[in-house]
Design a protein around this motif. Structure first.
Motif: not given
Length: 98
Positions: A65-88
């Motif tokens: 369950e912790g692995i699932d949570a970590l994986q979801n969190m890392l996926s969200k971080v990557k998505q947000l990083q991509t969004e930040i780059e697009q906004l820049k």
């Protein structure tokens, strides 16, 4: 889906993990187990994630369950990083118009 697959039983031997662990990952949707002609396989494309999950589970004592949570969190971080780059990029474009 790739045609390059690792037989499930070989995967268990290579990584020295219990089948219940991989079954748990599969049940959580973290790893896809392919059934073909009554044999189970794991796609080569998934092995990097599987190796990461094995380290988290066995080395860091994180449950599935912790692995699932970590994986979801890392996926969200990557998505947000991509969004930040697009906004820049967009910001630099609009700044260049001034």
């Amino acid at each position: 889906m790739s045609e390059k697959r690792l037989r499930y039983s070989e995967c268990l031997k290579i990584y020295d993990v219990e089948d219940s662990f991989i079954d748990s990952l599969h049940n959580m949707g973290l790893i896809h187990v392919v059934v073909h002609e009554d044999e189970r396989f794991i796609e080569y494309d998934e092995l990097t994630d599987l190796e990461q999950f094995i380290r988290w589970y066995y080395d860091m004592d994180i449950n599935v369950e912790g692995i699932d949570a970590l994986q979801n969190m890392l996926s969200k971080v990557k998505q947000l990083q991509t969004e930040i780059e697009q906004l820049k990029y967009e910001l630099s474009f609009y700044k260049s118009l001034l």
